[in-house]
Design a protein around this motif. Structure first.
Motif, PDB file in Angstrom:
ATOM      1  N   ASP A  69     -32.614 -50.977   2.928  1.00  0.00           N
ATOM      2  CA  ASP A  69     -31.312 -50.524   1.930  1.00  0.00           C
ATOM      3  C   ASP A  69     -32.016 -49.618   0.803  1.00  0.00           C
ATOM      4  O   ASP A  69     -31.071 -48.701   0.480  1.00  0.00           O
ATOM      5  CB  ASP A  69     -30.894 -51.701   1.475  1.00  0.00           C
ATOM      6  CG  ASP A  69     -30.003 -52.581   2.501  1.00  0.00           C
ATOM      7  OD1 ASP A  69     -29.290 -51.805   3.380  1.00  0.00           O
ATOM      8  OD2 ASP A  69     -29.806 -53.798   2.423  1.00  0.00           O
ATOM      9  N   ARG A  73     -30.226 -45.999   0.037  1.00  0.00           N
ATOM     10  CA  ARG A  73     -29.821 -45.405  -1.032  1.00  0.00           C
ATOM     11  C   ARG A  73     -30.511 -44.064  -1.657  1.00  0.00           C
ATOM     12  O   ARG A  73     -29.595 -43.100  -2.009  1.00  0.00           O
ATOM     13  CB  ARG A  73     -29.777 -46.482  -2.111  1.00  0.00           C
ATOM     14  CG  ARG A  73     -28.832 -47.772  -2.011  1.00  0.00           C
ATOM     15  CD  ARG A  73     -28.851 -48.623  -3.183  1.00  0.00           C
ATOM     16  NE  ARG A  73     -30.133 -49.081  -3.373  1.00  0.00           N
ATOM     17  CZ  ARG A  73     -30.672 -50.474  -2.925  1.00  0.00           C
ATOM     18  NH1 ARG A  73     -29.821 -51.176  -1.986  1.00  0.00           N
ATOM     19  NH2 ARG A  73     -31.757 -51.084  -3.336  1.00  0.00           N
ATOM     20  N   ASN A  78     -24.995 -41.965   4.715  1.00  0.00           N
ATOM     21  CA  ASN A  78     -23.690 -42.695   4.680  1.00  0.00           C
ATOM     22  C   ASN A  78     -23.650 -43.804   5.648  1.00  0.00           C
ATOM     23  O   ASN A  78     -24.605 -44.377   5.962  1.00  0.00           O
ATOM     24  CB  ASN A  78     -22.657 -41.600   5.401  1.00  0.00           C
ATOM     25  CG  ASN A  78     -23.125 -41.269   6.883  1.00  0.00           C
ATOM     26  OD1 ASN A  78     -23.617 -42.036   7.640  1.00  0.00           O
ATOM     27  ND2 ASN A  78     -22.942 -39.929   7.208  1.00  0.00           N
ATOM     28  N   ASP A  79     -22.604 -44.591   5.925  1.00  0.00           N
ATOM     29  CA  ASP A  79     -22.399 -45.754   6.345  1.00  0.00           C
ATOM     30  C   ASP A  79     -23.187 -45.758   7.912  1.00  0.00           C
ATOM     31  O   ASP A  79     -23.860 -46.759   8.326  1.00  0.00           O
ATOM     32  CB  ASP A  79     -21.036 -46.379   6.555  1.00  0.00           C
ATOM     33  CG  ASP A  79     -20.601 -46.748   5.130  1.00  0.00           C
ATOM     34  OD1 ASP A  79     -21.283 -46.927   4.357  1.00  0.00           O
ATOM     35  OD2 ASP A  79     -19.260 -46.998   5.073  1.00  0.00           O
ATOM     36  N   ASP A  80     -22.857 -44.656   8.765  1.00  0.00           N
ATOM     37  CA  ASP A  80     -23.348 -44.619  10.133  1.00  0.00           C
ATOM     38  C   ASP A  80     -24.891 -44.586  10.167  1.00  0.00           C
ATOM     39  O   ASP A  80     -25.703 -45.156  10.716  1.00  0.00           O
ATOM     40  CB  ASP A  80     -22.651 -43.398  10.638  1.00  0.00           C
ATOM     41  CG  ASP A  80     -21.100 -43.843  11.128  1.00  0.00           C
ATOM     42  OD1 ASP A  80     -20.619 -45.024  11.190  1.00  0.00           O
ATOM     43  OD2 ASP A  80     -20.417 -42.783  11.323  1.00  0.00           O
ATOM     44  N   GLU A  81     -25.391 -43.617   9.032  1.00  0.00           N
ATOM     45  CA  GLU A  81     -26.566 -43.388   9.058  1.00  0.00           C
ATOM     46  C   GLU A  81     -27.580 -44.572   8.367  1.00  0.00           C
ATOM     47  O   GLU A  81     -28.533 -44.942   8.746  1.00  0.00           O
ATOM     48  CB  GLU A  81     -26.926 -42.164   7.999  1.00  0.00           C
ATOM     49  CG  GLU A  81     -26.182 -40.680   8.673  1.00  0.00           C
ATOM     50  CD  GLU A  81     -26.628 -39.837   7.526  1.00  0.00           C
ATOM     51  OE1 GLU A  81     -26.850 -38.544   7.859  1.00  0.00           O
ATOM     52  OE2 GLU A  81     -26.275 -39.893   6.311  1.00  0.00           O
ATOM     53  N   ARG A  82     -26.650 -45.153   7.628  1.00  0.00           N
ATOM     54  CA  ARG A  82     -27.513 -46.656   7.230  1.00  0.00           C
ATOM     55  C   ARG A  82     -27.664 -47.652   8.083  1.00  0.00           C
ATOM     56  O   ARG A  82     -28.734 -48.273   8.420  1.00  0.00           O
ATOM     57  CB  ARG A  82     -26.745 -47.161   5.809  1.00  0.00           C
ATOM     58  CG  ARG A  82     -27.074 -48.243   5.242  1.00  0.00           C
ATOM     59  CD  ARG A  82     -26.225 -48.936   4.158  1.00  0.00           C
ATOM     60  NE  ARG A  82     -25.977 -47.987   3.314  1.00  0.00           N
ATOM     61  CZ  ARG A  82     -26.656 -47.987   2.130  1.00  0.00           C
ATOM     62  NH1 ARG A  82     -27.757 -48.973   1.982  1.00  0.00           N
ATOM     63  NH2 ARG A  82     -26.326 -47.218   1.249  1.00  0.00           N
ATOM     64  N   ALA A  83     -26.666 -47.759   8.923  1.00  0.00           N
ATOM     65  CA  ALA A  83     -26.586 -48.713   9.926  1.00  0.00           C
ATOM     66  C   ALA A  83     -27.456 -48.106  11.083  1.00  0.00           C
ATOM     67  O   ALA A  83     -28.333 -49.013  11.777  1.00  0.00           O
ATOM     68  CB  ALA A  83     -25.488 -48.573  10.682  1.00  0.00           C
TER      69      ALA A  83
END
Length: 295
Positions: A69, A73, A78-83
């Motif tokens: 995480d 940060r 973005n959300d897709d890249e983070r997942a």
């Protein structure tokens, strides 16, 4: 080893895309490559340079959720890249390999898409292979294939493979590069989620070997969960169509989804879709039954 390489490649690609000045890092000395240095990203994420280097080189496979995480940060993912980063960092559990059975569309799913007489619909497997399509979906996307091709595993159309290797299908898209980028970004997300899928790895390998365009796009590690949007077609029988698409994921079949297309009311695309319907629907079994009930 492949998943270790994938994690390192993804981190390097995103690290190289961050401008130091955008994240408050003072540039010191000449930079041989654009983006953040390893030590700069490690400092932003609050981890040691040694630990981050081991992670990027695939020598550490037990990164905590908090570390991932923190890196997400720092890289402003973005959300897709983070997942996707979490998927790549998650180690593959050793398990006994069982023979895999070919994916199939459930009878109930087939019944649903067959009832969509006004909507082109396709059932896709995890690898974007066509498991089933209704009459209108077949005519819209791949009329040059036999309608029963999805029922034969060795002959199953694959929408991603067709996009890069099938000239008929490729010419169907007015904005081919946008469509190709979307397909590669979606495939990248799936590959991170199912790292132990041998058939998926073979598909990626085949596309990389046979299509320089795919290889170039894949090397940039795009990631996107493409569940809706607009596709622009130039159909050989009815001309141009701008169709909205929605992907409905099937919870009981991981990776399976129904892809549906529709035209906005009152548009030329709606008229073109109706023209396409007129070529097949008079003999559609669902409509024939409906006429019998009305008689």
């Amino acid at each position: 080893m492949a998943e270790k390489t994938a994690l390192g490649d993804f981190l390097r690609s995103r690290r190289g895309g961050v401008k130091p000045e955008d994240v408050g890092v003072a540039s010191r000395g000449a930079r041989r490559v654009p983006g953040l240095r390893r030590e700069e990203l490690a400092q932003l994420a609050g981890v040691s340079v040694t630990y981050y280097t081991r992670l990027e080189q695939g020598q550490s496979t037990n990164a905590s959720e908090s570390v991932i995480d923190a890196l997400a940060r720092a890289l402003d993912l973005n959300d897709d890249e983070r997942a996707h980063l979490h998927d790549l960092a998650r180690p593959v559990r050793a398990k006994r390999r069982r023979p895999t059975r070919p994916a199939v569309a459930r009878p109930g799913t087939r019944q649903v898409i067959d009832a969509m007489v006004n909507v082109p619909a396709v059932v896709l497997g995890r690898h974007s292979q066509v498991l089933a399509w209704n009459t209108l979906g077949h005519l819209l996307l791949a009329g040059h294939y036999a309608f029963d091709a999805p029922d034969h595993v060795a002959e199953r159309p694959n929408l991603t493979k067709m996009l890069f290797l099938d000239s008929h299908h490729r010419h169907l898209y007015v904005r081919w590069e946008d469509e190709a980028s979307r397909a590669v970004a979606s495939l990248s997300l799936v590959a991170g989620r199912y790292k132990d899928d041998r058939d998926l790895a073979e598909l990626i390998g085949e596309l990389t070997m046979k299509s320089p365009e795919f290889a170039s796009m894949w090397s940039k590690h795009p990631v996107a969960n493409c569940t809706s949007g607009t596709k622009y077609f130039r159909h050989p029988e009815v001309g141009d169509l701008a169709l909205e698409f929605e992907a409905l994921h099937l919870p009981d079949e991981p990776g399976h989804r129904i892809l549906m297309y529709s035209a906005r009311p009152g548009t030329a695309s709606e008229a073109a879709l109706r023209l396409l319907q007129s070529k097949v629907l008079p003999e559609h079994p669902v409509l024939d039954r409906a006429r019998e009930l009305e008689a």
